[in-house]
Design a protein around this motif. Structure first.
Motif, PDB file in Angstrom:
ATOM      1  N   ALA A 460       0.838  -1.192   0.000  1.00 39.03           N
ATOM      2  CA  ALA A 460       0.000   0.000   0.000  1.00 39.03           C
ATOM      3  C   ALA A 460       0.874   1.243   0.000  1.00 39.03           C
ATOM      4  O   ALA A 460       2.010   1.238   0.449  1.00 39.03           O
ATOM      5  CB  ALA A 460      -0.913   0.005   1.215  1.00 39.03           C
ATOM      6  N   GLU A 461       0.305   2.301  -0.529  1.00 41.59           N
ATOM      7  CA  GLU A 461       1.023   3.569  -0.566  1.00 41.59           C
ATOM      8  C   GLU A 461       1.220   4.083   0.861  1.00 41.59           C
ATOM      9  O   GLU A 461       0.302   4.111   1.665  1.00 41.59           O
ATOM     10  CB  GLU A 461       0.232   4.586  -1.374  1.00 41.59           C
ATOM     11  CG  GLU A 461       1.007   5.862  -1.674  1.00 41.59           C
ATOM     12  CD  GLU A 461       2.081   5.668  -2.718  1.00 41.59           C
ATOM     13  OE1 GLU A 461       2.948   6.538  -2.837  1.00 41.59           O
ATOM     14  OE2 GLU A 461       2.058   4.634  -3.407  1.00 41.59           O
ATOM     15  N   THR A 462       2.426   4.438   1.208  1.00 39.45           N
ATOM     16  CA  THR A 462       2.712   4.878   2.562  1.00 39.45           C
ATOM     17  C   THR A 462       3.819   5.918   2.530  1.00 39.45           C
ATOM     18  O   THR A 462       4.578   6.009   1.576  1.00 39.45           O
ATOM     19  CB  THR A 462       3.140   3.699   3.463  1.00 39.45           C
ATOM     20  OG1 THR A 462       3.495   4.201   4.739  1.00 39.45           O
ATOM     21  CG2 THR A 462       4.299   2.943   2.877  1.00 39.45           C
ATOM     22  N   GLY A 463       3.921   6.705   3.577  1.00 34.88           N
ATOM     23  CA  GLY A 463       4.994   7.674   3.681  1.00 34.88           C
ATOM     24  C   GLY A 463       4.558   9.058   3.257  1.00 34.88           C
ATOM     25  O   GLY A 463       4.315   9.312   2.086  1.00 34.88           O
ATOM     26  N   ARG A 464       4.430   9.953   4.235  1.00 36.45           N
ATOM     27  CA  ARG A 464       4.109  11.346   3.934  1.00 36.45           C
ATOM     28  C   ARG A 464       4.774  12.211   4.977  1.00 36.45           C
ATOM     29  O   ARG A 464       5.069  11.769   6.095  1.00 36.45           O
ATOM     30  CB  ARG A 464       2.599  11.580   3.948  1.00 36.45           C
ATOM     31  CG  ARG A 464       1.938  11.417   5.309  1.00 36.45           C
ATOM     32  CD  ARG A 464       0.439  11.587   5.253  1.00 36.45           C
ATOM     33  NE  ARG A 464      -0.153  11.496   6.571  1.00 36.45           N
ATOM     34  CZ  ARG A 464      -0.318  12.545   7.383  1.00 36.45           C
ATOM     35  NH1 ARG A 464       0.073  13.740   6.987  1.00 36.45           N
ATOM     36  NH2 ARG A 464      -0.863  12.392   8.575  1.00 36.45           N
ATOM     37  N   VAL A 465       5.021  13.444   4.611  1.00 39.78           N
ATOM     38  CA  VAL A 465       5.667  14.384   5.530  1.00 39.78           C
ATOM     39  C   VAL A 465       4.622  14.925   6.501  1.00 39.78           C
ATOM     40  O   VAL A 465       3.541  15.357   6.088  1.00 39.78           O
ATOM     41  CB  VAL A 465       6.333  15.532   4.760  1.00 39.78           C
ATOM     42  CG1 VAL A 465       6.914  16.550   5.736  1.00 39.78           C
ATOM     43  CG2 VAL A 465       7.407  14.999   3.835  1.00 39.78           C
ATOM     44  N   VAL A 466       4.929  14.865   7.790  1.00 40.84           N
ATOM     45  CA  VAL A 466       4.037  15.375   8.838  1.00 40.84           C
ATOM     46  C   VAL A 466       4.679  16.625   9.433  1.00 40.84           C
ATOM     47  O   VAL A 466       5.800  16.573   9.944  1.00 40.84           O
ATOM     48  CB  VAL A 466       3.798  14.318   9.933  1.00 40.84           C
ATOM     49  CG1 VAL A 466       2.913  14.884  11.032  1.00 40.84           C
ATOM     50  CG2 VAL A 466       3.169  13.063   9.346  1.00 40.84           C
ATOM     51  N   SER A 467       3.981  17.738   9.364  1.00 42.22           N
ATOM     52  CA  SER A 467       4.513  18.998   9.892  1.00 42.22           C
ATOM     53  C   SER A 467       4.111  19.192  11.348  1.00 42.22           C
ATOM     54  O   SER A 467       3.172  18.559  11.844  1.00 42.22           O
ATOM     55  CB  SER A 467       3.997  20.175   9.056  1.00 42.22           C
ATOM     56  OG  SER A 467       2.594  20.309   9.199  1.00 42.22           O
ATOM     57  N   LEU A 468       4.811  20.089  12.034  1.00 46.40           N
ATOM     58  CA  LEU A 468       4.500  20.377  13.432  1.00 46.40           C
ATOM     59  C   LEU A 468       3.115  20.989  13.574  1.00 46.40           C
ATOM     60  O   LEU A 468       2.398  20.715  14.539  1.00 46.40           O
ATOM     61  CB  LEU A 468       5.551  21.325  14.015  1.00 46.40           C
ATOM     62  CG  LEU A 468       6.993  20.801  14.086  1.00 46.40           C
ATOM     63  CD1 LEU A 468       7.898  21.872  14.678  1.00 46.40           C
ATOM     64  CD2 LEU A 468       7.072  19.530  14.900  1.00 46.40           C
ATOM     65  N   ARG A 469       2.724  21.833  12.611  1.00 47.07           N
ATOM     66  CA  ARG A 469       1.441  22.508  12.701  1.00 47.07           C
ATOM     67  C   ARG A 469       0.278  21.554  12.478  1.00 47.07           C
ATOM     68  O   ARG A 469      -0.843  21.837  12.904  1.00 47.07           O
ATOM     69  CB  ARG A 469       1.387  23.624  11.675  1.00 47.07           C
ATOM     70  CG  ARG A 469       2.383  24.754  11.942  1.00 47.07           C
ATOM     71  CD  ARG A 469       2.266  25.843  10.898  1.00 47.07           C
ATOM     72  NE  ARG A 469       3.221  26.921  11.162  1.00 47.07           N
ATOM     73  CZ  ARG A 469       3.333  28.011  10.398  1.00 47.07           C
ATOM     74  NH1 ARG A 469       2.559  28.143   9.320  1.00 47.07           N
ATOM     75  NH2 ARG A 469       4.211  28.942  10.700  1.00 47.07           N
ATOM     76  N   GLU A 470       0.525  20.441  11.814  1.00 46.46           N
ATOM     77  CA  GLU A 470      -0.547  19.493  11.531  1.00 46.46           C
ATOM     78  C   GLU A 470      -1.072  18.844  12.804  1.00 46.46           C
ATOM     79  O   GLU A 470      -2.265  18.560  12.925  1.00 46.46           O
ATOM     80  CB  GLU A 470      -0.037  18.424  10.560  1.00 46.46           C
ATOM     81  CG  GLU A 470      -1.086  17.409  10.137  1.00 46.46           C
ATOM     82  CD  GLU A 470      -0.534  16.403   9.152  1.00 46.46           C
ATOM     83  OE1 GLU A 470      -1.140  15.320   9.029  1.00 46.46           O
ATOM     84  OE2 GLU A 470       0.485  16.691   8.504  1.00 46.46           O
ATOM     85  N   GLN A 471      -0.195  18.584  13.767  1.00 44.67           N
ATOM     86  CA  GLN A 471      -0.580  17.941  15.029  1.00 44.67           C
ATOM     87  C   GLN A 471       0.029  18.739  16.187  1.00 44.67           C
ATOM     88  O   GLN A 471       0.985  18.288  16.819  1.00 44.67           O
ATOM     89  CB  GLN A 471      -0.099  16.488  15.053  1.00 44.67           C
ATOM     90  CG  GLN A 471      -0.666  15.631  13.934  1.00 44.67           C
ATOM     91  CD  GLN A 471      -0.148  14.210  13.968  1.00 44.67           C
ATOM     92  OE1 GLN A 471       0.373  13.748  14.976  1.00 44.67           O
ATOM     93  NE2 GLN A 471      -0.312  13.501  12.876  1.00 44.67           N
ATOM     94  N   PRO A 472      -0.505  19.909  16.475  1.00 43.25           N
ATOM     95  CA  PRO A 472       0.114  20.770  17.504  1.00 43.25           C
ATOM     96  C   PRO A 472       0.105  20.159  18.897  1.00 43.25           C
ATOM     97  O   PRO A 472       1.056  20.343  19.663  1.00 43.25           O
ATOM     98  CB  PRO A 472      -0.738  22.046  17.446  1.00 43.25           C
ATOM     99  CG  PRO A 472      -2.035  21.627  16.820  1.00 43.25           C
ATOM    100  CD  PRO A 472      -1.686  20.531  15.861  1.00 43.25           C
ATOM    101  N   ALA A 473      -0.963  19.436  19.251  1.00 45.00           N
ATOM    102  CA  ALA A 473      -1.035  18.850  20.594  1.00 45.00           C
ATOM    103  C   ALA A 473       0.037  17.784  20.782  1.00 45.00           C
ATOM    104  O   ALA A 473       0.733  17.751  21.808  1.00 45.00           O
ATOM    105  CB  ALA A 473      -2.428  18.258  20.835  1.00 45.00           C
ATOM    106  N   LYS A 474       0.182  16.910  19.791  1.00 43.23           N
ATOM    107  CA  LYS A 474       1.193  15.861  19.885  1.00 43.23           C
ATOM    108  C   LYS A 474       2.593  16.469  19.881  1.00 43.23           C
ATOM    109  O   LYS A 474       3.480  16.019  20.629  1.00 43.23           O
ATOM    110  CB  LYS A 474       1.038  14.883  18.728  1.00 43.23           C
ATOM    111  CG  LYS A 474       1.987  13.691  18.795  1.00 43.23           C
ATOM    112  CD  LYS A 474       1.732  12.697  17.670  1.00 43.23           C
ATOM    113  CE  LYS A 474       0.357  12.057  17.825  1.00 43.23           C
ATOM    114  NZ  LYS A 474       0.098  11.065  16.761  1.00 43.23           N
ATOM    115  N   SER A 475       2.812  17.487  19.068  1.00 36.76           N
ATOM    116  CA  SER A 475       4.118  18.144  19.024  1.00 36.76           C
ATOM    117  C   SER A 475       4.457  18.778  20.373  1.00 36.76           C
ATOM    118  O   SER A 475       5.585  18.652  20.863  1.00 36.76           O
ATOM    119  CB  SER A 475       4.126  19.212  17.926  1.00 36.76           C
ATOM    120  OG  SER A 475       3.894  18.638  16.649  1.00 36.76           O
ATOM    121  N   ALA A 476       3.475  19.440  20.993  1.00 36.39           N
ATOM    122  CA  ALA A 476       3.703  20.052  22.303  1.00 36.39           C
ATOM    123  C   ALA A 476       4.025  18.998  23.352  1.00 36.39           C
ATOM    124  O   ALA A 476       4.915  19.185  24.192  1.00 36.39           O
ATOM    125  CB  ALA A 476       2.476  20.856  22.715  1.00 36.39           C
ATOM    126  N   ALA A 477       3.296  17.864  23.307  1.00 31.48           N
ATOM    127  CA  ALA A 477       3.554  16.789  24.264  1.00 31.48           C
ATOM    128  C   ALA A 477       4.957  16.221  24.086  1.00 31.48           C
ATOM    129  O   ALA A 477       5.667  15.959  25.074  1.00 31.48           O
ATOM    130  CB  ALA A 477       2.513  15.682  24.092  1.00 31.48           C
TER     131      ALA A 477
END
Length: 507
Positions: A460-477
């Motif tokens: 399956a197609e996989t692999g994408r760039v995840v930015s900090l702004r996309e998941q701010p709560a997880k990034s802060a944690a």
């Protein structure tokens, strides 16, 4: 009595009543209430810690102002307040880091039930920390078990149902042994209040009466809590429970639930039975042997695992082994090392689980090794966080895991019979930790070949760039977990002194 001394009782009551409140709210408002409750209790616990440090002595709070045996008591010292504060910080960060996964994996109509379980779990952990009554501790052990089981199965897949069933079976076995031990101890001493039991146990130890009954009670309680905290070989439920539940559940279970049982066992050793009696009973020798076995076998199992979250789960078996090995040294230095490792493992294991979820987000939602190749480039913060957690688990300087292993080694030095096994086990376990953690770090920073860069293990197609702004709560944690790990690693001296003062107050 100062007003701040009411806060431990208010913390337990607040989290207890927040559970039913969340049951009548929708998921969004239940999450807000849960976040507010954890934050408020964390602030109150910090104030209680400041009061305990300034006072320099513990105090007893009579609930309802009735003395035992008609009333119940909680006891607050430096160590209790510090652990309550730490547990609140870890739980808040775990809940913050897993918001996205909870919304995706839990049915919308049942999300409020999740927060009911979290509030009850926090209530039970606080009660285990503060209670001065052994039977009350057992009651909240059961509340803790039911809440944790609910956190596992809330995802409602075949894997989580199986994991919850295994967890419940093993936990009930441990609870049954704990209850038998408490009943045995009550039959011998005639008390349930920890301080009163301690006085009677000292008399029994001095006169030699009921020696066998006392040892049976101690053995039953120790084994019961060892089962519930997943000491090897009682760990069969752990990989599935941590590996297939939601992100917040995995992080909370690994970082807090098992540590609540371990903290209760330490209270039993110091405040109920007395550490001199525990040392003479040889129960600590059994814990020492199983602790070393867990350090080795947990790491061996992690090396052979092909799933990232299950690998982290097996690593927890090894880390629990460290804690019991320290208790098995039967010295104050060993207990300090074990309590410090409770803090280190709590901060680091949550970091690893949240970072692993971030790596999976960048790999098409898969956490299999074949799919996370190069994920450190696609989610840079998760890659850095996982590397920090891995280095801490291996025991690199400046991180909390290094201090833990240093304290264990120092505690073993000079011990007549246990120094050599401890040092050898630490060396072997460190090498094994490096094998599976560094192997994973290398994989997430290895770029896939061009022809395979977009394909996962299942095609399956996989692999994408995840930015900090996309998941701010997880990034802060993740950022907060990294900072917490560095704080524990770079400021260990005041924390060790705090733990030592708390243990002295236990006496």
């Amino acid at each position: 009595m100062e007003f701040v001394q009411n806060f431990p009782f208010l913390s337990i009551i607040l989290s207890l009543f927040a559970g039913p409140l969340c049951s009548v709210l929708n998921g969004k408002w239940a999450r807000r209430v849960n976040t507010a409750v954890i934050s408020i209790i964390g602030i109150m616990s910090t104030l209680v810690l400041g009061n305990a440090i300034s006072a320099g002595r513990p105090y007893v709070y009579l609930m309802g102002h009735f003395p035992a045996p008609w009333g119940n008591e909680i006891r607050v010292g430096i160590l209790e307040a510090f652990m309550a504060c730490f547990f609140c910080v870890i739980m808040l960060l775990c809940m913050l880091g897993g918001i996205r996964e909870r919304e995706a994996q839990i049915e919308e109509g049942k999300q409020n039930l999740y927060y009911v379980m979290v509030n009850l779990l926090l209530c039970s952990l606080l009660a285990l920390i503060y209670t001065n009554d052994l039977f009350t501790a057992y009651v909240f052990v059961e509340i803790n078990t039911i809440s944790a089981c609910g956190l596992i199965m809330i995802r409602q897949t075949g894997r989580t149902f199986e994991a919850a069933a295994r967890y419940m079976i093993m936990s009930l076995l441990g609870s049954g042994l704990l209850l038998l031990g408490i009943c045995h101890l009550y039959a011998v001493t005639g008390h349930l209040l920890m301080s009163n039991i301690r006085q009677q146990v000292q008399l029994i130890a001095a006169t030699g009466q009921y020696h066998i009954s006392l040892m049976v009670a101690l053995g039953l309680m120790s084994v019961g809590l060892a089962i519930k905290s997943a000491l090897y070989p009682f760990h069969a439920w752990l990989p599935d429970a941590y590996g297939y539940s939601t992100l917040s559940s995995s992080a909370i279970l690994s970082s807090l639930v098992s540590k609540g049982y371990i903290f209760l066992l330490i209270k039993i050793f110091y405040r109920v039975v007395g550490f001199e009696v525990v040392r003479e009973s040889k129960v600590v020798n059994v814990l020492f042997v199983f602790g070393i076995a867990g350090m080795i076998m947990g790491s061996v199992s992690a090396i052979g695992e092909g799933n990232l979250r299950r690998m982290i789960a097996y690593s927890s078996v090894a880390q629990i082994g460290y804690i019991y090995m320290g208790l098995g040294l039967a010295t104050e230095a060993g207990s300090i090392a074990s309590l410090y490792h409770v803090l280190s493992h709590g901060a680091t294991k949550s970091l690893l689980f949240v970072a692993a979820a971030g790596l999976a987000d960048a790999s098409g939602g898969s956490d299999r090794y074949g799919d996370i190749t190069g994920a450190g480039f696609r989610n840079r913060l998760a890659g850095v966080a996982f590397t920090v957690g891995s280095l801490s688990m291996v025991g690199m300087p400046v991180f909390s895991g290094f201090i833990s292993k240093l304290l264990f080694a120092q505690a073993a030095v000079g011990h007549t019979h246990k120094m050599l096994p401890t040092v050898i086990a630490l060396a072997i376990s460190t090498v094994l930790n490096a094998v599976y953690f560094m192997k994973t770090v290398i994989r997430i920073y290895t770029r896939k070949p061009m022809g395979l860069s977009g394909m996962g293990s299942g095609g399956a197609e996989t692999g994408r760039v995840v930015s900090l702004r996309e998941q701010p709560a997880k990034s802060a944690a993740l950022v907060c977990f990294i900072l917490l790990n560095l704080i524990l690693g770079l400021n260990s001296d005041p924390i060790v002194r705090l733990i030592q003062s708390g243990i002295e107050m236990f006496e």
